[in-house]
Design a protein around this motif. Sequence first.
Motif, PDB file in Angstrom:
ATOM      1  N   VAL A 156       3.659  -7.406   6.433  1.00  0.00           N
ATOM      2  CA  VAL A 156       4.480  -8.167   5.488  1.00  0.00           C
ATOM      3  C   VAL A 156       5.744  -7.401   5.117  1.00  0.00           C
ATOM      4  O   VAL A 156       6.844  -7.966   5.128  1.00  0.00           O
ATOM      5  N   SER A 171      10.346  -7.544   1.740  1.00  0.00           N
ATOM      6  CA  SER A 171       9.163  -8.368   1.997  1.00  0.00           C
ATOM      7  C   SER A 171       9.530  -9.490   2.963  1.00  0.00           C
ATOM      8  O   SER A 171      10.589 -10.102   2.846  1.00  0.00           O
ATOM      9  N   PHE A 173       7.140 -11.952   3.511  1.00  0.00           N
ATOM     10  CA  PHE A 173       6.016 -12.879   3.304  1.00  0.00           C
ATOM     11  C   PHE A 173       6.441 -14.318   3.593  1.00  0.00           C
ATOM     12  O   PHE A 173       7.403 -14.834   3.008  1.00  0.00           O
ATOM     13  N   LYS A 175       5.062 -18.236   3.902  1.00  0.00           N
ATOM     14  CA  LYS A 175       3.965 -19.160   3.614  1.00  0.00           C
ATOM     15  C   LYS A 175       3.541 -19.890   4.889  1.00  0.00           C
ATOM     16  O   LYS A 175       4.369 -20.302   5.687  1.00  0.00           O
ATOM     17  N   ASP A 178       1.538 -15.883   6.813  1.00  0.00           N
ATOM     18  CA  ASP A 178       0.900 -14.670   6.287  1.00  0.00           C
ATOM     19  C   ASP A 178      -0.156 -15.001   5.245  1.00  0.00           C
ATOM     20  O   ASP A 178      -0.005 -15.942   4.461  1.00  0.00           O
ATOM     21  N   GLU A 179      -1.204 -14.183   5.238  1.00  0.00           N
ATOM     22  CA  GLU A 179      -2.141 -14.195   4.125  1.00  0.00           C
ATOM     23  C   GLU A 179      -1.618 -13.236   3.054  1.00  0.00           C
ATOM     24  O   GLU A 179      -0.936 -12.268   3.364  1.00  0.00           O
ATOM     25  N   ARG A 180      -1.932 -13.540   1.806  1.00  0.00           N
ATOM     26  CA  ARG A 180      -1.422 -12.692   0.721  1.00  0.00           C
ATOM     27  C   ARG A 180      -1.940 -11.278   0.888  1.00  0.00           C
ATOM     28  O   ARG A 180      -3.145 -11.028   0.938  1.00  0.00           O
ATOM     29  N   GLU A 182      -2.744  -7.173   0.174  1.00  0.00           N
ATOM     30  CA  GLU A 182      -3.209  -6.363  -0.951  1.00  0.00           C
ATOM     31  C   GLU A 182      -2.020  -5.660  -1.611  1.00  0.00           C
ATOM     32  O   GLU A 182      -1.029  -5.349  -0.944  1.00  0.00           O
ATOM     33  N   ASP A 188       3.494  -5.735  -5.659  1.00  0.00           N
ATOM     34  CA  ASP A 188       2.372  -6.661  -5.527  1.00  0.00           C
ATOM     35  C   ASP A 188       2.826  -8.121  -5.456  1.00  0.00           C
ATOM     36  O   ASP A 188       2.244  -8.918  -4.748  1.00  0.00           O
ATOM     37  N   ARG A 189       3.884  -8.477  -6.177  1.00  0.00           N
ATOM     38  CA  ARG A 189       4.445  -9.822  -6.080  1.00  0.00           C
ATOM     39  C   ARG A 189       5.660  -9.751  -5.152  1.00  0.00           C
ATOM     40  O   ARG A 189       6.719  -9.249  -5.542  1.00  0.00           O
ATOM     41  N   PRO A 191       7.572 -12.228  -2.789  1.00  0.00           N
ATOM     42  CA  PRO A 191       8.058 -13.383  -2.027  1.00  0.00           C
ATOM     43  C   PRO A 191       9.090 -12.952  -0.988  1.00  0.00           C
ATOM     44  O   PRO A 191       9.617 -11.838  -1.024  1.00  0.00           O
TER      45      PRO A 191
END
Length: 367
Positions: A156, A171, A173, A175, A178-180, A182, A188-189, A191
Amino acid sequence: MSHEVHSLGHVPISDHSFSADRSQLALARDISVEIYGTGAKYNLKTTLSGHDKTVTSVDIAPQSGRIVTCSQDRNALVWEPTSDGTYKPTLVLLRINRAATYARWSPDEKKVAVGSGARAIAICYFEEENDWWVSKHIKKPLRSTVLSVSWHPNSVLIAAGSTDSHARVFSTFTKGIDERPEPTVWGDRIPFQTLCGDFVSPAGGWVHDAAFSPSGNALAFATHDSSISIVYPSGPEQPPAAIVNVSTTLLPFKSLLWLSENEIVAAGHDCHPVIFTGSDQSGWALDHSVDDPIEASKNSESRETTALNMFRQMDLKGTPQTSVDDASLPTIHQNTITKLRPYSTSGGRINRVSSTGVDGRVVIFDV
């Protein structure tokens, strides 16, 4: 140490990639990609011709065997292996107006990151319903050409080095793809296009290469001021726990990679790899050279003989008659090393690395 040397012509090699079982080697040179079968001698098996300008990067996906290439023609292609040994190319819709400079598969092989001269990184993925590769762009705050990209182990996060003297962590990431992940020390957040870290070259030099450590908890980058920097983040939106810069008296490095959490190998215009060791607690330092040119040049008698012969030829013929050996470097590579890649591991540490250079050689170094 015994190093494996393969001379594959004199055309400069911009990038290379081995298959997972090391039975195939892909070389990016000029406007094509050459596929070699490996062994005691490397033999050319096929040539991938789909670009009309210099191919800048190539990467073989370890699991699927698919090959991604990118070029100064502003395109990227994904080559799918077929049952008869050939490759079927598929165009990736990059939507850029400058050269594509660097391409790498994500560790899970669902995405490809392509750096470019368009001040953008294209994050590419396969769209099943339309049967094509599409891309989303990371643009801000990039201000110049992206020279390298490197994936975090979680597939990610991505690190990018560019000619605006910055190494950044973003990032990617996406939708539906990708899976969310760790939470990590980078955030951690996260987008898409979130800037998780932005680090500047101490002397303002181009960032030629950047790479995450095996754990993903540290970042190293090599800059044109002949130094490397290692960053240890402390947490999301927090200043780094430590930034260590190691300056050298060598020529600039073009490529680096982590051998373990405490070792980094780098190489570039000095034509031989060097090993750095350290940690965030003890600091980092240049430990030793691989294929050390000083060691290789220590035979003073041969140098004196060469000088004597040169003056003798000048006395007899009026011109120095130097042999090819006299003009060669004491290192295995005779010109700039363009790319380092991991070749094999032992006990969780990379113990052999492959390199390619402007001299057209492929060398596998024991490190």
